[in-house]
Design a protein around this motif. Sequence first.
Motif, PDB file in Angstrom:
ATOM      1  N   ASP A 147      23.477  -0.172  -7.053  1.00 12.03           N
ATOM      2  CA  ASP A 147      22.745   0.013  -8.299  1.00 12.03           C
ATOM      3  C   ASP A 147      22.788   1.485  -8.723  1.00 12.03           C
ATOM      4  O   ASP A 147      23.375   2.332  -8.044  1.00 12.03           O
ATOM      5  CB  ASP A 147      21.309  -0.499  -8.184  1.00 12.03           C
ATOM      6  CG  ASP A 147      20.489   0.237  -7.130  1.00 12.03           C
ATOM      7  OD1 ASP A 147      20.761   1.429  -6.868  1.00 12.03           O
ATOM      8  OD2 ASP A 147      19.549  -0.379  -6.574  1.00 12.03           O
ATOM      9  N   GLU A 148      22.149   1.788  -9.838  1.00 11.33           N
ATOM     10  CA  GLU A 148      22.218   3.141 -10.394  1.00 11.33           C
ATOM     11  C   GLU A 148      21.563   4.172  -9.483  1.00 11.33           C
ATOM     12  O   GLU A 148      22.070   5.288  -9.321  1.00 11.33           O
ATOM     13  CB  GLU A 148      21.571   3.153 -11.782  1.00 11.33           C
ATOM     14  CG  GLU A 148      22.341   2.327 -12.804  1.00 11.33           C
ATOM     15  CD  GLU A 148      21.722   2.382 -14.185  1.00 11.33           C
ATOM     16  OE1 GLU A 148      20.818   3.226 -14.387  1.00 11.33           O
ATOM     17  OE2 GLU A 148      22.140   1.607 -15.058  1.00 11.33           O
ATOM     18  N   ASP A 149      20.436   3.805  -8.899  1.00 11.95           N
ATOM     19  CA  ASP A 149      19.751   4.746  -8.011  1.00 11.95           C
ATOM     20  C   ASP A 149      20.601   5.045  -6.774  1.00 11.95           C
ATOM     21  O   ASP A 149      20.689   6.199  -6.325  1.00 11.95           O
ATOM     22  CB  ASP A 149      18.392   4.191  -7.585  1.00 11.95           C
ATOM     23  CG  ASP A 149      17.390   4.166  -8.730  1.00 11.95           C
ATOM     24  OD1 ASP A 149      17.609   4.899  -9.713  1.00 11.95           O
ATOM     25  OD2 ASP A 149      16.403   3.411  -8.642  1.00 11.95           O
ATOM     26  N   GLU A 150      21.230   4.009  -6.229  1.00 10.36           N
ATOM     27  CA  GLU A 150      22.096   4.211  -5.062  1.00 10.36           C
ATOM     28  C   GLU A 150      23.304   5.068  -5.423  1.00 10.36           C
ATOM     29  O   GLU A 150      23.744   5.912  -4.632  1.00 10.36           O
ATOM     30  CB  GLU A 150      22.557   2.850  -4.518  1.00 10.36           C
ATOM     31  CG  GLU A 150      21.445   2.041  -3.878  1.00 10.36           C
ATOM     32  CD  GLU A 150      21.843   0.605  -3.589  1.00 10.36           C
ATOM     33  OE1 GLU A 150      21.283   0.012  -2.650  1.00 10.36           O
ATOM     34  OE2 GLU A 150      22.720   0.071  -4.317  1.00 10.36           O
TER      35      GLU A 150
ATOM     36  N   THR B 280      27.883  11.726 -12.036  1.00 10.39           N
ATOM     37  CA  THR B 280      26.953  10.611 -11.862  1.00 10.39           C
ATOM     38  C   THR B 280      26.762   9.851 -13.161  1.00 10.39           C
ATOM     39  O   THR B 280      26.817   8.613 -13.194  1.00 10.39           O
ATOM     40  CB  THR B 280      25.594  11.130 -11.356  1.00 10.39           C
ATOM     41  OG1 THR B 280      25.765  11.731 -10.073  1.00 10.39           O
ATOM     42  CG2 THR B 280      24.586   9.991 -11.245  1.00 10.39           C
TER      43      THR B 280
ATOM     44  N   ALA C 190      23.417   7.392  -7.818  1.00  4.85           N
ATOM     45  CA  ALA C 190      22.963   8.774  -7.993  1.00  4.85           C
ATOM     46  C   ALA C 190      22.704   9.440  -6.652  1.00  4.85           C
ATOM     47  O   ALA C 190      23.089  10.605  -6.435  1.00  4.85           O
ATOM     48  CB  ALA C 190      21.697   8.796  -8.851  1.00  4.85           C
ATOM     49  N   ALA C 191      22.070   8.716  -5.735  1.00  8.34           N
ATOM     50  CA  ALA C 191      21.780   9.284  -4.415  1.00  8.34           C
ATOM     51  C   ALA C 191      23.067   9.576  -3.659  1.00  8.34           C
ATOM     52  O   ALA C 191      23.190  10.614  -2.984  1.00  8.34           O
ATOM     53  CB  ALA C 191      20.893   8.330  -3.619  1.00  8.34           C
TER      54      ALA C 191
ATOM     55  N   ARG D  17      24.750  12.689  -5.194  1.00  7.23           N
ATOM     56  CA  ARG D  17      24.001  13.932  -4.913  1.00  7.23           C
ATOM     57  C   ARG D  17      24.374  14.497  -3.545  1.00  7.23           C
ATOM     58  O   ARG D  17      24.335  15.701  -3.330  1.00  7.23           O
ATOM     59  CB  ARG D  17      22.492  13.673  -4.966  1.00  7.23           C
ATOM     60  CG  ARG D  17      21.898  13.721  -6.366  1.00  7.23           C
ATOM     61  CD  ARG D  17      20.396  13.878  -6.309  1.00  7.23           C
ATOM     62  NE  ARG D  17      19.744  12.804  -5.560  1.00  7.23           N
ATOM     63  CZ  ARG D  17      19.328  11.668  -6.099  1.00  7.23           C
ATOM     64  NH1 ARG D  17      19.478  11.451  -7.397  1.00  7.23           N
ATOM     65  NH2 ARG D  17      18.741  10.738  -5.358  1.00  7.23           N
TER      66      ARG D  17
END
Length: 379
Positions: free
Chosen positions: A259-262, A323, A264-265, A268
Amino acid sequence: MSTTTTTSPSPVAAPAPVPETDTETASVRAARTRSAEIERRIARDPSMFRVLTGDRPTGALHLGHYLGTLANRVRLQDAGVDVVLVVADYQVITDRDETGNLPAVVREVVLDYLAAGIDPGRSTVFAHSSVAALHQLMLPFLSLVTVAELERNPTVKAEAVDAAGRQGRGMSGLLLTYPVHQAADILAVHGNLVPVGADQLPHLETSRTVARRFNQRFSAAQPYFAEPEPLLADTPTVLGNDGAKMSKSRGNVLELRADEDETAAYLRRARTDSQRHITFEPDTRPEVASLLRLGAHFVGTTPEALADTIGAAGAGRLKEVVTEAVVEGLRPLRARRRSLAADGPAVVGEVLARGAQRATVLAEGTLTDVRELMGMTYL
């Protein structure tokens, strides 16, 4: 949900010609020249070609797969080439003792195919183990190569070392004969075009050798098999966020289904370097170059141009830009994947059943012809 109307997230242009380097061998340079001519022929008449390619289902597909192979398969399909994709489940056991939850992994791989734009109404997707005639062809093909030739194959040698290092065991017979199994995959459906990287040329050469020797031995007057051609594209290595090649075995991948959060993490944590000014220098700044390639792919620009827009803003800004590009670029694919997955196993089952039916017709026809050419038809 219908499984016959899948479209790609965005049009993928034909790969640009890859500049020759001083370290390339004559065979690689020749393959690049030939590939450029094949691309021109595809543009004129894609019906001349049938592509056979695929993946070992050892895990869901990741960003490296997408940039390295999957987007190009969709491009060829959309250009009108007959694309045949094998989910090579038998090859899972070339270097391991257990298959794990293979049905679940195969399902994930097929969902990735469909979400990326593979259309089962135009392309064929089947599981290796579902087409018996294909594997029966491997027996006569094995008679056409020597053990020494197989042992010299660079891919076999490298994978054998890797398997021994991870599991401390010798090379399996299936791993040794993997290039011949690949020849059976390709020739069973009369594939005449195989997208490969330059490092895979020796592997494909076994398929060409099998086709050539079969023709010489059993069909000299009128060659039966076409020698499959390699199609080289500019597919640079995609690095994981640890700076090493993105690989499931290393655990450094970003899966397409993340997903998007994964996402981005993951980005990073990507390794860069201590230089603040962002430049595209693959030889001296490989981690930065990999991020630039990744962002440029989804933005639709060049790594050099993307680097210029970031300039002295540093690695933090680079990661932000990449990202955003990856998240937005994969948004349609991920939305389609969620929709397909919500429909349950029947979607994948339908695709594999349809693909196995067509692949079986092709492979059984080839096997019948091979038996006749070898004088092994008794009824």
